[in-house]
Design a protein around this motif. Structure first.
Motif: not given
Length: 169
Positions: A51-56, A130-135, A158-162
């Motif tokens: 989940g470090r590089s999550y994008f939608k 907070d959600k661990g998206v670090q990319s 906000l809907q993303y649940k890692p």
């Protein structure tokens, strides 16, 4: 004429890219032969297994709605004489009334809308942490998308649940 859609997953440097391809084909007749013309449009979402590089990307509905609304608002505030109020029915009547009687309120509201979008983008950066998206690429995409489309983008984050939140110390 026809169209096809396919989804491919690519992995590069630990990030998984999901690309959806939409291909439209149509024949073109010439004197010598029939040739196929193709247009391919791709959309992507980024994610990695941790989940470090999550994008939608926001939905097309919100992209189009916000772009047209803010574009109209910008034209009303800065180029009100170019807006054909007499051809827009009730919206035109309301626009003409607001321009004639409350132009300073419209101007301040325009700036307020962009300030709110900027604040939402800064909140998106905090939520990414907070959600661990670090990319840095994913964080930059979230920032720009949220500045442009506001809560339509922030709501997706906000809907993303890692699965698990991994923070680097």
């Amino acid at each position: 004429m026809g169209w096809t859609a396919k989804t491919e997953k690519h992995e590069r440097r630990g990030e998984v890219y999901c690309t959806r391809w939409f291909t439209v084909r149509w024949p073109r007749r010439t004197l010598a032969s029939v040739t196929q013309h193709t247009i391919t449009i791709s959309f992507f979402t980024m994610a990695s297994s941790d989940g470090r590089s999550y994008f939608k990307r926001s939905s097309w509905f919100w992209i189009i709605t916000v772009t047209i609304s803010m574009g109209y608002y910008t034209c009303v505030v800065f180029w009100s004489e170019a807006v054909p109020c007499d051809r827009l029915g009730p919206l035109g009547s309301l626009t003409k009334y607001l321009v004639d009687n409350h132009s300073s309120l419209l101007y301040n509201g325009w700036w307020l809308a962009w300030v709110i979008h900027l604040i939402e983008a800064l909140i998106a950066m905090k939520i990414c942490s907070d959600k661990g998206v670090q990319s840095s690429k994913a964080r930059c995409l979230w920032f720009v998308q949220t500045v442009l489309f506001g809560f339509a983008s922030l709501g997706l984050l906000l809907q993303y649940k890692p699965d698990r939140i991994s923070k680097q110390k």
